[in-house]
Design a protein around this motif. Sequence first.
Motif, PDB file in Angstrom:
ATOM      1  N   UNK A 213      35.179 -23.063  20.186  1.00  0.00           N
ATOM      2  CA  UNK A 213      34.626 -23.078  18.826  1.00  0.00           C
ATOM      3  C   UNK A 213      35.366 -22.078  17.931  1.00  0.00           C
ATOM      4  N   UNK A 214      35.568 -20.869  18.439  1.00  0.00           N
ATOM      5  CA  UNK A 214      36.294 -19.856  17.661  1.00  0.00           C
ATOM      6  C   UNK A 214      37.739 -20.277  17.464  1.00  0.00           C
ATOM      7  N   UNK A 215      38.346 -20.801  18.543  1.00  0.00           N
ATOM      8  CA  UNK A 215      39.747 -21.220  18.455  1.00  0.00           C
ATOM      9  C   UNK A 215      39.924 -22.362  17.466  1.00  0.00           C
ATOM     10  N   UNK A 216      38.978 -23.277  17.391  1.00  0.00           N
ATOM     11  CA  UNK A 216      39.079 -24.404  16.469  1.00  0.00           C
ATOM     12  C   UNK A 216      39.121 -23.947  15.017  1.00  0.00           C
ATOM     13  N   UNK A 217      38.284 -22.950  14.672  1.00  0.00           N
ATOM     14  CA  UNK A 217      38.274 -22.462  13.289  1.00  0.00           C
ATOM     15  C   UNK A 217      39.553 -21.697  12.959  1.00  0.00           C
ATOM     16  N   UNK A 218      40.050 -20.894  13.906  1.00  0.00           N
ATOM     17  CA  UNK A 218      41.280 -20.135  13.661  1.00  0.00           C
ATOM     18  C   UNK A 218      42.488 -21.048  13.615  1.00  0.00           C
ATOM     19  N   UNK A 219      42.531 -22.005  14.516  1.00  0.00           N
ATOM     20  CA  UNK A 219      43.677 -22.917  14.607  1.00  0.00           C
ATOM     21  C   UNK A 219      43.884 -23.679  13.299  1.00  0.00           C
ATOM     22  N   UNK A 220      42.823 -24.212  12.731  1.00  0.00           N
ATOM     23  CA  UNK A 220      42.953 -25.005  11.504  1.00  0.00           C
ATOM     24  C   UNK A 220      43.411 -24.148  10.337  1.00  0.00           C
ATOM     25  N   UNK A 221      42.934 -22.909  10.277  1.00  0.00           N
ATOM     26  CA  UNK A 221      43.331 -22.039   9.164  1.00  0.00           C
ATOM     27  C   UNK A 221      44.785 -21.611   9.294  1.00  0.00           C
ATOM     28  N   UNK A 222      45.209 -21.344  10.506  1.00  0.00           N
ATOM     29  CA  UNK A 222      46.618 -20.994  10.712  1.00  0.00           C
ATOM     30  C   UNK A 222      47.527 -22.161  10.325  1.00  0.00           C
ATOM     31  N   UNK A 223      47.113 -23.371  10.685  1.00  0.00           N
ATOM     32  CA  UNK A 223      47.917 -24.537  10.332  1.00  0.00           C
ATOM     33  C   UNK A 223      47.945 -24.756   8.815  1.00  0.00           C
ATOM     34  N   UNK A 224      46.834 -24.481   8.137  1.00  0.00           N
ATOM     35  CA  UNK A 224      46.791 -24.623   6.680  1.00  0.00           C
ATOM     36  C   UNK A 224      47.728 -23.618   6.013  1.00  0.00           C
ATOM     37  N   UNK A 225      47.713 -22.378   6.507  1.00  0.00           N
ATOM     38  CA  UNK A 225      48.614 -21.371   5.962  1.00  0.00           C
ATOM     39  C   UNK A 225      50.069 -21.749   6.206  1.00  0.00           C
ATOM     40  N   UNK A 226      50.359 -22.243   7.405  1.00  0.00           N
ATOM     41  CA  UNK A 226      51.726 -22.633   7.739  1.00  0.00           C
ATOM     42  C   UNK A 226      52.207 -23.774   6.847  1.00  0.00           C
ATOM     43  N   UNK A 227      51.331 -24.749   6.596  1.00  0.00           N
ATOM     44  CA  UNK A 227      51.696 -25.880   5.734  1.00  0.00           C
ATOM     45  C   UNK A 227      51.962 -25.414   4.306  1.00  0.00           C
ATOM     46  N   UNK A 228      51.144 -24.472   3.816  1.00  0.00           N
ATOM     47  CA  UNK A 228      51.350 -23.940   2.471  1.00  0.00           C
ATOM     48  C   UNK A 228      52.642 -23.151   2.386  1.00  0.00           C
TER      49      UNK A 228
END
Length: 320
Positions: free
Chosen positions: A167-182
């Motif tokens: 659960x914690x990893x899912x929230x962190x993973x998506x935010x890291x991917x969003x930052x990387x895409x930006x």
Amino acid sequence: MKKLIDEFTHGWQGISQPSLLFSSVFVAGCLALSTIARWGIAHIRPDVFFTPYFPTVFLAAAIGGARVGIVTAIAGGALGVTVNFDSSIADSARFALLLMFWAVCGFAIWGVEHYRTIVAQQREDSKRLIQEEEYRKLLVEELQHRLKNKTSTIHAVLHQVLQNQPQIWGSIDSRLRALSATDDLIARLDGRGCDIKDMLHSELGPYGHVRFNLNGDALFLPAKLAVSLALIFHELATNAGKYGAFSSARGLLQVSWSVSESRLNVTWDETEGPAVENVGPAGFGTKLLQSALRAFDGKTEIRFLKTGVHCTMQCRIPAN
């Protein structure tokens, strides 16, 4: 022939001095043409001795530089004094005209040489700036490459540490991917920022382009503001995918923005989604929405309506 044309072009543009042979032939040809022109004028005005040689002096100085121009002025003056097309002889008046001719030629040669010097300096400055720009781009590309590697390393380390806490990893993973895409989006525009439409398409595209509507003029966002808004859009899009408009087959999203007096106003409006009944305590995402724009003298307000989530964002657009 091409070599002669190149020598002429390079001399005219001030890139390089033409060879002595080329300069001599060019000056001799121009003097001959000027003398022929003087012969033609002599049928109307026999007292025109030096005027036809002005263009020759100018061209010689423009092509070969000051020295060639001075030599041409001396030769033109000598031809004006010695060559006659009537029975007149060189008198004091002609020598006075010769001095005036040389004086005017001197000013013309000085002006042409000054212009050539300025053009040469501008060319050197442009060359230096181009080299510096290429070097800067190389450094930026290297830094972007290292940043991407660091992000990948952090992503891998966190995944290893949190693999037992999905659960914690899912929230962190998506935010890291969003930052990387930006970051990738900003990097494509040389690190200056990105357009708000491109950012929203990048974030909302996976949910289907028919599920959302973007309404606003083209707006270029500085890099820091773009990163903050990207995080907010990611949180709202993730929420819409789990609980809001994107979780319903008929759900729609409209994002509108406008700029007034250097302030950005954004409206996130979801419709036809599941009815929002119970709102839990503020989590990390809600706190992020409330604080992400404070650095830009901004705020975010979110309301959970029966028709769906309604969020408004206001902030100052940095001048740089």
